[in-house]
Scaffold this active site. Structure first.
Site, short mmCIF file in Angstrom:
data_model
loop_
_atom_site.label_atom_id
_atom_site.label_comp_id
_atom_site.label_asym_id
_atom_site.label_seq_id
_atom_site.Cartn_x
_atom_site.Cartn_y
_atom_site.Cartn_z
N ASP A 1 -5.24 5.60 -3.63
CA ASP A 1 -4.74 6.28 -2.73
C ASP A 1 -3.85 7.69 -2.85
O ASP A 1 -2.93 7.80 -2.07
CB ASP A 1 -4.16 5.30 -1.78
CG ASP A 1 -4.08 5.88 0.00
OD1 ASP A 1 -4.55 6.96 0.06
OD2 ASP A 1 -3.31 5.27 0.56
N ALA B 1 3.36 10.99 4.75
CA ALA B 1 2.94 9.84 4.24
C ALA B 1 1.90 10.09 3.02
O ALA B 1 1.07 10.80 3.12
CB ALA B 1 2.17 8.97 5.23
N HIS C 1 -10.45 5.00 -3.90
CA HIS C 1 -9.84 5.62 -2.95
C HIS C 1 -8.87 6.85 -3.33
O HIS C 1 -7.87 6.73 -3.90
CB HIS C 1 -9.04 4.49 -2.30
CG HIS C 1 -8.37 5.01 -1.07
ND1 HIS C 1 -8.59 4.29 0.25
CD2 HIS C 1 -7.68 6.10 -0.60
CE1 HIS C 1 -8.01 4.96 1.27
NE2 HIS C 1 -7.33 5.99 0.76
N HIS D 1 -6.42 -0.45 0.44
CA HIS D 1 -4.90 0.09 0.14
C HIS D 1 -4.26 -1.41 0.83
O HIS D 1 -3.34 -0.94 1.81
CB HIS D 1 -4.26 1.19 0.54
CG HIS D 1 -4.81 2.00 1.78
ND1 HIS D 1 -4.63 1.31 2.89
CD2 HIS D 1 -5.05 3.06 1.96
CE1 HIS D 1 -5.06 2.16 3.87
NE2 HIS D 1 -5.53 3.19 3.48
N HIS E 1 -7.51 10.88 -2.30
CA HIS E 1 -7.51 12.02 -1.55
C HIS E 1 -7.35 13.31 -2.27
O HIS E 1 -6.31 13.13 -3.33
CB HIS E 1 -6.42 12.15 -0.43
CG HIS E 1 -6.46 10.94 0.46
ND1 HIS E 1 -6.75 11.07 1.73
CD2 HIS E 1 -5.96 9.69 0.28
CE1 HIS E 1 -6.55 9.78 2.19
NE2 HIS E 1 -6.05 8.85 1.35
N LEU F 1 1.45 5.04 3.90
CA LEU F 1 0.85 4.43 4.92
C LEU F 1 -0.19 3.51 4.41
O LEU F 1 -1.27 4.11 3.75
CB LEU F 1 0.36 5.06 6.06
CG LEU F 1 1.60 5.63 7.03
CD1 LEU F 1 1.19 6.42 8.06
CD2 LEU F 1 2.51 4.47 7.60
N HIS G 1 -9.20 1.70 7.30
CA HIS G 1 -7.69 1.69 6.91
C HIS G 1 -7.08 0.84 8.20
O HIS G 1 -6.98 1.01 9.04
CB HIS G 1 -7.22 3.25 7.57
CG HIS G 1 -5.65 3.52 7.34
ND1 HIS G 1 -5.05 3.99 6.48
CD2 HIS G 1 -4.51 2.90 8.30
CE1 HIS G 1 -3.67 4.16 6.62
NE2 HIS G 1 -3.47 3.22 7.87
N LYS H 1 -15.62 5.88 6.57
CA LYS H 1 -14.20 5.48 6.77
C LYS H 1 -13.85 5.46 8.07
O LYS H 1 -14.07 6.23 9.17
CB LYS H 1 -13.58 6.53 6.01
CG LYS H 1 -12.03 6.30 6.15
CD LYS H 1 -11.54 5.35 5.06
CE LYS H 1 -10.23 4.67 5.30
NZ LYS H 1 -9.21 5.33 4.39
O1 DOR Z 1 0.17 7.42 2.83
C1 DOR Z 1 -0.94 7.93 3.13
N1 DOR Z 1 -1.38 9.12 3.11
N2 DOR Z 1 -1.77 7.04 3.88
C2 DOR Z 1 -2.88 7.47 4.43
O2 DOR Z 1 -3.65 6.72 4.99
C3 DOR Z 1 -3.47 8.92 4.44
C4 DOR Z 1 -2.92 9.41 3.26
C5 DOR Z 1 -3.05 11.13 3.19
O3 DOR Z 1 -4.05 11.63 3.38
O4 DOR Z 1 -1.91 11.72 2.86
ZN ZN Z 2 -5.74 7.14 1.74
#
Ligand code: DOR
Ligand code: ZN
Length: 362
Positions: free
Chosen positions: A264, A280, A26, A187, A28, A236, A149, A112
């Site tokens: 994450d 977040a 997971h 997560h 980004h 989050l 999520h 997703k």
């Molecule tokens: O903390 C987070 N950041 N939770 C998420 O679900 C998305 C992520 C983000 O893309 O920044």
């Molecule tokens: Zn995420």
């Protein structure tokens, strides 16, 4: 012989941890200049990463995912073996044909679900899962997992209860409506989620797995809120109380193949985090395995790290386990205060903290 070599030679076998190279299930990585800056961090520690589709605009089609994959491939440092695995962003309009195309691509390994409004760039997410029946039927038929999520997007639900409410109102009904659907509960942050996943019946229903981030294993909400508000701990789903952290830790070190690594890691600039309405996300790609090693070591469970980090996710996604290795050494080091990304800075999770383990890069 230099100082580094001398130090290495005085270490005992217990000071090295050599594991099959891990995967991040997971992640980004964003796009453009940020992608170019952060991807090398992940590629240094992990063999593969499952890339989240919540770009602006989101990756909602196979064509967009294939183009995004090319941009990711272009950001891999020369000579480094790394495989991005792609996801599609489910919307109310995702068709069964789009799911079939995703499966046929061979590089999209999950779809997703962002409940609309639940998190960063989730506005285009699903407002009502009943709209997604055709897509879900096709995923079930093809064995393409749904990655959730897992938070209720109902604004009336308290933010600390959103995961539990999601289990009762969305996840449990979904799994009974689509009994063969494979699901990853992403997560997880609560005792309820860990228990739900550990106890879920997978004889009559599809397989279920869960990813756990380093921040949810290392910290409870006091880290974010006690003695001042610390935005770099805000992600989050939000950090929960200590009993939940302990339940997550117990799940991670249990040796159950249902729990596996997903960082994450979510880059946001320092300015976007240290803000009246801070974003977040915790940035961990630069030192993810050091963070996981720290928490497994504190739990006297370093022998369970390899299964969690390198085996169970690959098994769940029916991908071959990696064969090359990653070595960590017991060596105190300090997480940098900031990382430079072009003209911006990112503050890594645990900035200025001392960690006990450090990756050894060839
Ligand atoms: O903390 C987070 N950041 N939770 C998420 O679900 C998305 C992520 C983000 O893309 O920044
Ligand atoms: Zn995420």
């Amino acid at each position: 012989m230099d100082l580094q070599q001398t130090k290495m030679q005085t270490k005992s076998q217990n000071d090295f941890l050599k594991i099959i190279r891990p995967d991040d299930w997971h992640l980004h990585v964003r796009d453009g200049a940020v992608l170019a800056a952060v991807l090398p961090h992940t590629a240094r520690q992990f063999s593969r990463a499952l890339v989240m589709p919540n770009l602006k605009p989101p990756i909602t089609t196979t064509a967009l995912a294939l183009a995004y994959r090319q941009r990711i491939l272009a950001a891999i440092p020369f000579g480094r073996a790394f495989e991005p695995l792609m996801t599609l962003y489910l919307t109310n309009d995702t068709s069964a044909d789009e799911i079939a195309r995703a499966q046929d691509s061979g590089v999209i390994v999950g779809i997703k679900l962002y409940p609309a409004g639940a998190t960063t760039n989730s506005d285009a997410g699903v407002t009502d899962l009943r709209q997604c029946a055709a897509a879900l039927e096709m995923m079930q038929k093809l064995g393409l997992p749904l990655l959730v999520h897992g938070e209720s997007a109902d604004p009336a639900v308290d933010i600390f209860d959103r995961e539990k409410v999601f289990i009762d109102t969305v996840l449990a009904p979904l799994r009974s409506d689509y009994p063969a659907l494979k699901v990853v509960f992403e997560h997880i942050t609560t005792k309820e989620a860990a228990e739900y996943v550990a106890q879920a019946d997978t004889v009559r229903t599809g397989a279920i797995g869960a990813t756990i981030t380093p921040q949810h294993l290392l910290f409870n909400r006091n880290a974010m809120l006690a003695g001042g508000i610390r935005p770099h701990y805000y992600c989050l789903p939000v950090l929960k109380r200590e009993t939940h952290r302990q339940a997550l830790l117990a799940a991670a070190v249990s040796g159950s193949p249902r729990f596996f690594l997903g960082t994450d890691s979510a880059p946001h600039t320092k300015q976007a985090k240290e803000n009246a309405c801070g974003c977040a996300g915790c940035y961990t790609a630069s030192h993810a395995m050091e963070l996981y090693a720290q928490v497994f070591d504190e739990a006297h469970a370093l022998d369970k790290l390899e299964g969690f980090a390198s085996f169970y996710g690959a098994d769940f996604y029916q991908r071959p386990r990696n064969t090359d290795t990653l070595t960590l050494t017991r060596q105190d080091w300090q997480v940098p205060a900031e990382l430079r990304v072009e003209s911006e800075v990112i503050v890594p999770l645990g900035a200025n903290d001392t960690l006990r383990w450090q990756c050894v890069y060839a």
